[in-house]
Design an enzyme around this catalytic site. Structure first.
Site, PDB file in Angstrom:
ATOM      1  NE  ARG A 144     -54.034  35.613  15.508  1.00  0.00           N
ATOM      2  CZ  ARG A 144     -52.720  35.498  15.323  1.00  0.00           C
ATOM      3  NH1 ARG A 144     -52.014  36.529  14.913  1.00  0.00           N
ATOM      4  NH2 ARG A 144     -52.128  34.333  15.503  1.00  0.00           N
ATOM      5  CG  HIS A 202     -53.349  33.643  12.150  1.00  0.00           C
ATOM      6  ND1 HIS A 202     -53.614  32.314  12.430  1.00  0.00           N
ATOM      7  CD2 HIS A 202     -52.033  33.822  12.381  1.00  0.00           C
ATOM      8  CE1 HIS A 202     -52.499  31.728  12.825  1.00  0.00           C
ATOM      9  NE2 HIS A 202     -51.515  32.615  12.797  1.00  0.00           N
ATOM     10  CG  ASP A 218     -50.202  30.002  14.696  1.00  0.00           C
ATOM     11  OD1 ASP A 218     -49.629  30.089  13.596  1.00  0.00           O
ATOM     12  OD2 ASP A 218     -50.513  30.995  15.376  1.00  0.00           O
ATOM     13  CD  GLU A 275     -44.757  33.267  14.381  1.00  0.00           C
ATOM     14  OE1 GLU A 275     -44.809  34.338  15.017  1.00  0.00           O
ATOM     15  OE2 GLU A 275     -45.747  32.761  13.817  1.00  0.00           O
ATOM     16  CG  HIS A 326     -47.408  31.249  10.777  1.00  0.00           C
ATOM     17  ND1 HIS A 326     -48.169  32.250  11.372  1.00  0.00           N
ATOM     18  CD2 HIS A 326     -47.508  31.461   9.440  1.00  0.00           C
ATOM     19  CE1 HIS A 326     -48.686  33.008  10.424  1.00  0.00           C
ATOM     20  NE2 HIS A 326     -48.305  32.552   9.246  1.00  0.00           N
TER      21      HIS A 326
END
Length: 216
Positions: free
Chosen positions: A78, A123, A130, A188, A191
């Site tokens: 990301r 990320h 993910d 999460e 993740h």
């Protein structure tokens, strides 16, 4: 700090080429995400990862295929620009149109405090992914008890207010990922970050784009 330039993608691979068996649904390329718009830096709906993380993920994928499952990827590398957009959205933007779908029980400002959104994301270091699992027989995602990016206690991996089957599905994914070198996140279930990530102090800024990767 790493000596690599933030725009240097030479240590990354296109995940679909490296692991052809994966399925991809890159949410931040679409408008179906907690912001409600395509996110900055996502030029193509593809997943990029560092070579080391991709190698470990391939081992996890091979193990899961034997058990009848395929990996489905929601997000991988990301760009920093995307994280900046998340931060500005959380602090300044009054838009809450996606609240019913992704954070129904929380206020936007709480998403940072509770760890669901980070102002500096793992990320962006390129070794975080993910994901979920697809059943190869039905072709459907297995039931994890909450959807991807639902910012809620229900998404904590150890949350027990779900069925035994849903909890077992989470633990199956977690055990395979941990066995292959990844560390989970406590809030999460989807993740995971490579434990021995190659760029632990570098936050990259190049687009999510197969053509950019190939140019380098």
């Amino acid at each position: 700090m790493s000596e690599k330039l933030p725009s240097d993608c030479s240590g990354f691979v296109l995940l679909a080429d490296f692991i052809p068996q994966i399925v991809q649904e890159i949410r931040y390329y679409s408008t179906y995400n907690f912001v409600g718009d395509r996110i900055d830096g996502y030029e193509e709906p593809c997943a990029l990862l560092t070579k080391e993380a991709a190698r470990a993920l391939k081992s996890a994928s091979n193990e899961l295929i034997v058990q009848g499952y395929r990996l489905k990827i929601y997000d991988a590398y990301r760009p920093v620009s995307a994280v900046t957009q998340f931060t500005l959205w959380g602090i300044e933007d009054q838009d809450i149109r996606m609240k019913p779908y992704f954070y129904p029980d929380l206020e936007k400002q709480d998403l940072f405090k509770l760890g669901y959104i980070a102002k500096r994301s793992s990320h962006s270091r390129g070794s975080t992914v993910d994901l979920t699992l697809l059943d190869m027989t039905s072709g459907r995602e297995i039931d994890m008890g909450s959807p991807f990016d639902l910012f809620s206690e229900k998404s904590h991996p150890d949350y027990r207010g779900i069925t035994a089957e849903q909890y077992d599905n989470r633990m199956m994914l977690q055990k395979v990922m941990v066995r292959n070198g990844f560390e989970p996140l406590d809030c999460e279930w989807w993740h995971f970050t490579l434990k021995d990530e190659p760029y632990p102090d570098t936050y990259f800024e190049f687009p999510v784009s197969s053509s950019y990767l190939l140019r380098k």
